[in-house]
Design a protein around this motif. Structure first.
Motif, short mmCIF file in Angstrom:
data_model
loop_
_atom_site.label_atom_id
_atom_site.label_comp_id
_atom_site.label_asym_id
_atom_site.label_seq_id
_atom_site.Cartn_x
_atom_site.Cartn_y
_atom_site.Cartn_z
N VAL A 42 0.84 -1.19 0.00
CA VAL A 42 0.00 0.00 0.00
C VAL A 42 0.88 1.25 0.00
O VAL A 42 0.64 2.19 -0.76
N ARG A 43 1.91 1.26 0.83
CA ARG A 43 2.81 2.41 0.90
C ARG A 43 3.48 2.67 -0.45
O ARG A 43 3.52 3.79 -0.94
N ARG A 44 3.97 1.59 -1.08
CA ARG A 44 4.65 1.74 -2.37
C ARG A 44 3.68 2.17 -3.47
O ARG A 44 4.01 2.96 -4.34
N ALA A 45 2.44 1.66 -3.41
CA ALA A 45 1.44 2.06 -4.39
C ALA A 45 1.09 3.53 -4.24
O ALA A 45 0.96 4.26 -5.23
N ARG A 46 0.98 3.98 -2.99
CA ARG A 46 0.70 5.41 -2.76
C ARG A 46 1.83 6.28 -3.29
O ARG A 46 1.59 7.33 -3.88
N LEU A 47 3.07 5.85 -3.08
CA LEU A 47 4.21 6.61 -3.59
C LEU A 47 4.19 6.66 -5.12
O LEU A 47 4.47 7.71 -5.72
N ALA A 48 3.86 5.54 -5.75
CA ALA A 48 3.82 5.49 -7.22
C ALA A 48 2.73 6.41 -7.75
O ALA A 48 2.93 7.12 -8.73
N VAL A 49 1.56 6.40 -7.09
CA VAL A 49 0.47 7.27 -7.52
C VAL A 49 0.86 8.73 -7.34
O VAL A 49 0.66 9.56 -8.23
N ALA A 50 1.46 9.05 -6.19
CA ALA A 50 1.86 10.44 -5.93
C ALA A 50 2.91 10.91 -6.93
O ALA A 50 2.88 12.06 -7.36
N ALA A 51 3.80 10.03 -7.31
CA ALA A 51 4.85 10.41 -8.27
C ALA A 51 4.28 10.69 -9.66
O ALA A 51 4.80 11.52 -10.38
N GLY A 52 3.20 10.04 -10.01
CA GLY A 52 2.63 10.23 -11.34
C GLY A 52 1.47 11.20 -11.40
O GLY A 52 1.00 11.54 -12.48
N ALA A 53 1.00 11.67 -10.24
CA ALA A 53 -0.14 12.56 -10.21
C ALA A 53 0.24 13.96 -10.69
O ALA A 53 1.38 14.41 -10.51
N PRO A 70 -8.53 5.24 3.32
CA PRO A 70 -9.39 4.54 4.29
C PRO A 70 -10.86 4.98 4.17
O PRO A 70 -11.16 6.15 3.91
N ASP A 71 -11.77 4.02 4.38
CA ASP A 71 -13.19 4.32 4.34
C ASP A 71 -13.65 4.81 5.72
O ASP A 71 -12.83 5.11 6.58
N GLU A 72 -14.96 4.88 5.93
CA GLU A 72 -15.52 5.38 7.19
C GLU A 72 -15.09 4.56 8.40
O GLU A 72 -15.00 5.06 9.51
N ASP A 73 -14.85 3.26 8.18
CA ASP A 73 -14.44 2.36 9.26
C ASP A 73 -12.93 2.37 9.48
O ASP A 73 -12.43 1.66 10.35
N GLY A 74 -12.21 3.14 8.69
CA GLY A 74 -10.75 3.21 8.82
C GLY A 74 -10.02 2.09 8.10
O GLY A 74 -8.83 1.94 8.25
N GLU A 75 -10.73 1.30 7.30
CA GLU A 75 -10.13 0.20 6.55
C GLU A 75 -9.87 0.63 5.10
O GLU A 75 -10.63 1.41 4.53
N LEU A 76 -8.81 0.09 4.53
CA LEU A 76 -8.53 0.35 3.11
C LEU A 76 -9.31 -0.66 2.28
O LEU A 76 -9.19 -1.87 2.48
#
Length: 80
Positions: A42-53, A70-76
């Motif tokens: 998840v961390r690496r995917a977020r970094l990849a998305v941020a780098a390409g945004a 995260p959704d309302e329950d705090g789960e991804l």
């Protein structure tokens, strides 16, 4: 963009993971057999998305579309 090399390396690392399926992921048959998405993935995917945004709004939209916010329950959604 300095992150583009990192994004390409990230995508290339996982591009050949399922070489037999032609690059198309197989359908999950059940939750007991499906591998869980790790916190590191998840961390690496977020970094990849941020780098390409393009900007912060683009990044937030892409993260939401991929289930990385995260959704309302705090789960991804990506880790369900």
């Amino acid at each position: 963009m300095s992150g583009s090399v990192e994004v390409r390396q990230f995508l290339l690392r996982y591009d050949g993971a399922d070489a037999g399926s032609g690059g198309v992921p197989s359908q999950r048959s059940g939750q007991t057999e499906a591998p869980r998405v790790s916190d590191d993935q998840v961390r690496r995917a977020r970094l990849a998305v941020a780098a390409g945004a393009l900007d912060a709004d683009d990044c937030a939209l892409l993260l939401d579309m991929l289930g990385l916010i995260p959704d309302e329950d705090g789960e991804l959604p990506a880790q369900r």
